[in-house]
Scaffold this motif. Structure first.
Motif, PDB file in Angstrom:
ATOM      1  N   LEU A 235     -14.232  -0.154   0.287  1.00 36.11           N
ATOM      2  CA  LEU A 235     -14.575   1.136  -0.310  1.00 36.11           C
ATOM      3  C   LEU A 235     -13.324   1.829  -0.840  1.00 36.11           C
ATOM      4  O   LEU A 235     -13.347   2.417  -1.923  1.00 36.11           O
ATOM      5  CB  LEU A 235     -15.296   2.013   0.710  1.00 36.11           C
ATOM      6  N   ALA A 236     -12.208   1.744  -0.113  1.00 36.35           N
ATOM      7  CA  ALA A 236     -10.953   2.341  -0.575  1.00 36.35           C
ATOM      8  C   ALA A 236     -10.491   1.685  -1.877  1.00 36.35           C
ATOM      9  O   ALA A 236      -9.992   2.370  -2.779  1.00 36.35           O
ATOM     10  CB  ALA A 236      -9.882   2.190   0.508  1.00 36.35           C
ATOM     11  N   LEU A 237     -10.671   0.384  -1.983  1.00 35.56           N
ATOM     12  CA  LEU A 237     -10.292  -0.339  -3.200  1.00 35.56           C
ATOM     13  C   LEU A 237     -11.095   0.164  -4.398  1.00 35.56           C
ATOM     14  O   LEU A 237     -10.520   0.518  -5.435  1.00 35.56           O
ATOM     15  CB  LEU A 237     -10.505  -1.844  -3.024  1.00 35.56           C
ATOM     16  N   VAL A 238     -12.401   0.214  -4.270  1.00 41.82           N
ATOM     17  CA  VAL A 238     -13.214   0.621  -5.421  1.00 41.82           C
ATOM     18  C   VAL A 238     -13.024   2.101  -5.739  1.00 41.82           C
ATOM     19  O   VAL A 238     -13.038   2.479  -6.910  1.00 41.82           O
ATOM     20  CB  VAL A 238     -14.714   0.271  -5.242  1.00 41.82           C
ATOM     21  N   ARG A 239     -12.815   2.940  -4.734  1.00 40.31           N
ATOM     22  CA  ARG A 239     -12.571   4.372  -4.992  1.00 40.31           C
ATOM     23  C   ARG A 239     -11.251   4.561  -5.750  1.00 40.31           C
ATOM     24  O   ARG A 239     -11.162   5.380  -6.658  1.00 40.31           O
ATOM     25  CB  ARG A 239     -12.535   5.165  -3.687  1.00 40.31           C
ATOM     26  N   ALA A 240     -10.231   3.792  -5.365  1.00 47.12           N
ATOM     27  CA  ALA A 240      -8.938   3.901  -6.046  1.00 47.12           C
ATOM     28  C   ALA A 240      -9.069   3.501  -7.509  1.00 47.12           C
ATOM     29  O   ALA A 240      -8.503   4.159  -8.398  1.00 47.12           O
ATOM     30  CB  ALA A 240      -7.905   3.028  -5.344  1.00 47.12           C
ATOM     31  N   VAL A 241      -9.827   2.456  -7.790  1.00 47.39           N
ATOM     32  CA  VAL A 241     -10.017   2.017  -9.173  1.00 47.39           C
ATOM     33  C   VAL A 241     -10.839   3.046  -9.939  1.00 47.39           C
ATOM     34  O   VAL A 241     -10.539   3.359 -11.103  1.00 47.39           O
ATOM     35  CB  VAL A 241     -10.665   0.615  -9.228  1.00 47.39           C
ATOM     36  N   GLU A 242     -11.849   3.606  -9.303  1.00 46.29           N
ATOM     37  CA  GLU A 242     -12.660   4.633  -9.971  1.00 46.29           C
ATOM     38  C   GLU A 242     -11.842   5.879 -10.300  1.00 46.29           C
ATOM     39  O   GLU A 242     -12.131   6.577 -11.255  1.00 46.29           O
ATOM     40  CB  GLU A 242     -13.852   5.019  -9.092  1.00 46.29           C
ATOM     41  N   GLU A 243     -10.831   6.164  -9.472  1.00 47.02           N
ATOM     42  CA  GLU A 243      -9.997   7.347  -9.700  1.00 47.02           C
ATOM     43  C   GLU A 243      -8.909   7.104 -10.741  1.00 47.02           C
ATOM     44  O   GLU A 243      -8.085   7.971 -10.989  1.00 47.02           O
ATOM     45  CB  GLU A 243      -9.379   7.795  -8.375  1.00 47.02           C
ATOM     46  N   GLY A 244      -8.874   5.902 -11.333  1.00 45.02           N
ATOM     47  CA  GLY A 244      -7.958   5.645 -12.428  1.00 45.02           C
ATOM     48  C   GLY A 244      -6.863   4.642 -12.140  1.00 45.02           C
ATOM     49  O   GLY A 244      -6.092   4.296 -13.027  1.00 45.02           O
ATOM     50  N   SER A 245      -6.753   4.188 -10.918  1.00 43.53           N
ATOM     51  CA  SER A 245      -5.744   3.189 -10.584  1.00 43.53           C
ATOM     52  C   SER A 245      -6.164   1.836 -11.159  1.00 43.53           C
ATOM     53  O   SER A 245      -7.350   1.557 -11.304  1.00 43.53           O
ATOM     54  CB  SER A 245      -5.618   3.104  -9.066  1.00 43.53           C
ATOM     55  N   SER A 246      -5.192   0.994 -11.485  1.00 46.11           N
ATOM     56  CA  SER A 246      -5.542  -0.346 -11.961  1.00 46.11           C
ATOM     57  C   SER A 246      -5.941  -1.211 -10.771  1.00 46.11           C
ATOM     58  O   SER A 246      -5.602  -0.902  -9.625  1.00 46.11           O
ATOM     59  CB  SER A 246      -4.358  -0.975 -12.689  1.00 46.11           C
ATOM     60  N   LEU A 247      -6.660  -2.290 -11.045  1.00 48.91           N
ATOM     61  CA  LEU A 247      -7.035  -3.214  -9.974  1.00 48.91           C
ATOM     62  C   LEU A 247      -5.796  -3.761  -9.284  1.00 48.91           C
ATOM     63  O   LEU A 247      -5.743  -3.862  -8.064  1.00 48.91           O
ATOM     64  CB  LEU A 247      -7.851  -4.376 -10.543  1.00 48.91           C
ATOM     65  N   LYS A 248      -4.785  -4.096 -10.082  1.00 50.13           N
ATOM     66  CA  LYS A 248      -3.560  -4.675  -9.527  1.00 50.13           C
ATOM     67  C   LYS A 248      -2.853  -3.685  -8.603  1.00 50.13           C
ATOM     68  O   LYS A 248      -2.392  -4.045  -7.522  1.00 50.13           O
ATOM     69  CB  LYS A 248      -2.636  -5.110 -10.661  1.00 50.13           C
ATOM     70  N   ALA A 249      -2.772  -2.429  -9.016  1.00 50.53           N
ATOM     71  CA  ALA A 249      -2.103  -1.413  -8.199  1.00 50.53           C
ATOM     72  C   ALA A 249      -2.884  -1.133  -6.913  1.00 50.53           C
ATOM     73  O   ALA A 249      -2.309  -1.033  -5.834  1.00 50.53           O
ATOM     74  CB  ALA A 249      -1.931  -0.131  -8.999  1.00 50.53           C
ATOM     75  N   ALA A 250      -4.206  -1.017  -7.033  1.00 51.07           N
ATOM     76  CA  ALA A 250      -5.030  -0.751  -5.856  1.00 51.07           C
ATOM     77  C   ALA A 250      -4.963  -1.915  -4.878  1.00 51.07           C
ATOM     78  O   ALA A 250      -4.843  -1.725  -3.663  1.00 51.07           O
ATOM     79  CB  ALA A 250      -6.476  -0.498  -6.278  1.00 51.07           C
ATOM     80  N   GLY A 251      -5.025  -3.128  -5.394  1.00 54.03           N
ATOM     81  CA  GLY A 251      -4.927  -4.311  -4.536  1.00 54.03           C
ATOM     82  C   GLY A 251      -3.559  -4.446  -3.907  1.00 54.03           C
ATOM     83  O   GLY A 251      -3.431  -4.882  -2.760  1.00 54.03           O
ATOM     84  N   GLY A 252      -2.527  -4.057  -4.637  1.00 57.59           N
ATOM     85  CA  GLY A 252      -1.166  -4.109  -4.106  1.00 57.59           C
ATOM     86  C   GLY A 252      -0.987  -3.169  -2.926  1.00 57.59           C
ATOM     87  O   GLY A 252      -0.335  -3.514  -1.940  1.00 57.59           O
ATOM     88  N   ARG A 253      -1.578  -1.991  -3.024  1.00 56.27           N
ATOM     89  CA  ARG A 253      -1.491  -1.034  -1.913  1.00 56.27           C
ATOM     90  C   ARG A 253      -2.210  -1.549  -0.666  1.00 56.27           C
ATOM     91  O   ARG A 253      -1.801  -1.281   0.451  1.00 56.27           O
ATOM     92  CB  ARG A 253      -2.084   0.312  -2.317  1.00 56.27           C
ATOM     93  N   LEU A 254      -3.304  -2.294  -0.882  1.00 55.15           N
ATOM     94  CA  LEU A 254      -4.090  -2.814   0.246  1.00 55.15           C
ATOM     95  C   LEU A 254      -3.666  -4.221   0.649  1.00 55.15           C
ATOM     96  O   LEU A 254      -4.246  -4.794   1.566  1.00 55.15           O
ATOM     97  CB  LEU A 254      -5.580  -2.791  -0.112  1.00 55.15           C
ATOM     98  N   LYS A 255      -2.684  -4.775  -0.083  1.00 56.66           N
ATOM     99  CA  LYS A 255      -2.136  -6.103   0.215  1.00 56.66           C
ATOM    100  C   LYS A 255      -3.192  -7.209   0.170  1.00 56.66           C
ATOM    101  O   LYS A 255      -3.341  -7.993   1.092  1.00 56.66           O
ATOM    102  CB  LYS A 255      -1.424  -6.106   1.567  1.00 56.66           C
ATOM    103  N   VAL A 256      -3.959  -7.219  -0.932  1.00 55.63           N
ATOM    104  CA  VAL A 256      -4.950  -8.275  -1.142  1.00 55.63           C
ATOM    105  C   VAL A 256      -4.651  -8.980  -2.461  1.00 55.63           C
ATOM    106  O   VAL A 256      -3.998  -8.430  -3.344  1.00 55.63           O
ATOM    107  CB  VAL A 256      -6.402  -7.747  -1.133  1.00 55.63           C
ATOM    108  N   SER A 257      -5.140 -10.198  -2.578  1.00 56.62           N
ATOM    109  CA  SER A 257      -4.887 -11.008  -3.768  1.00 56.62           C
ATOM    110  C   SER A 257      -5.678 -10.487  -4.975  1.00 56.62           C
ATOM    111  O   SER A 257      -6.677  -9.780  -4.817  1.00 56.62           O
ATOM    112  CB  SER A 257      -5.285 -12.457  -3.500  1.00 56.62           C
ATOM    113  N   PRO A 258      -5.240 -10.852  -6.170  1.00 50.45           N
ATOM    114  CA  PRO A 258      -5.998 -10.477  -7.369  1.00 50.45           C
ATOM    115  C   PRO A 258      -7.439 -10.987  -7.338  1.00 50.45           C
ATOM    116  O   PRO A 258      -8.350 -10.323  -7.817  1.00 50.45           O
ATOM    117  CB  PRO A 258      -5.209 -11.112  -8.507  1.00 50.45           C
TER     118      PRO A 258
END
Length: 86
Positions: free
Chosen positions: A15-38
């Protein structure tokens, strides 16, 4: 909710990943913060979109096959197996 041992993100992380992307963050940046692969980022983002942006889209799916075409479930099928084995 069952969470398998190798899961990188639980429901809150997904949920944090999708909320971050919805708020304008890129997938790469949101995934980087959560330490998950592309691949993980992409999987959960597209499940979210395909699921109508509902929380149920982020739940684990069953690994059970949707169908088993070779499965013999009819009584005649079990008889057929018995004849072949004889």
């Amino acid at each position: 909710m069952y969470l398998h041992a190798n899961a990188k993100l639980g429901l809150a992380g997904r949920l944090a990943l999708v909320r971050a992307v919805e708020e304008g963050s890129s997938l790469k940046a949101a995934g980087g913060r959560l330490k998950v692969s592309p691949a993980t980022e992409h999987r959960w983002w597209h499940r979210w979109l395909d699921g109508g942006c509902e929380l149920s889209a982020l739940l684990d799916r069953s690994s059970r096959p949707h169908r088993s075409p070779r499965l013999l479930v009819t009584p005649s099928g079990s008889r057929r197996v018995a004849v072949c084995m004889a």
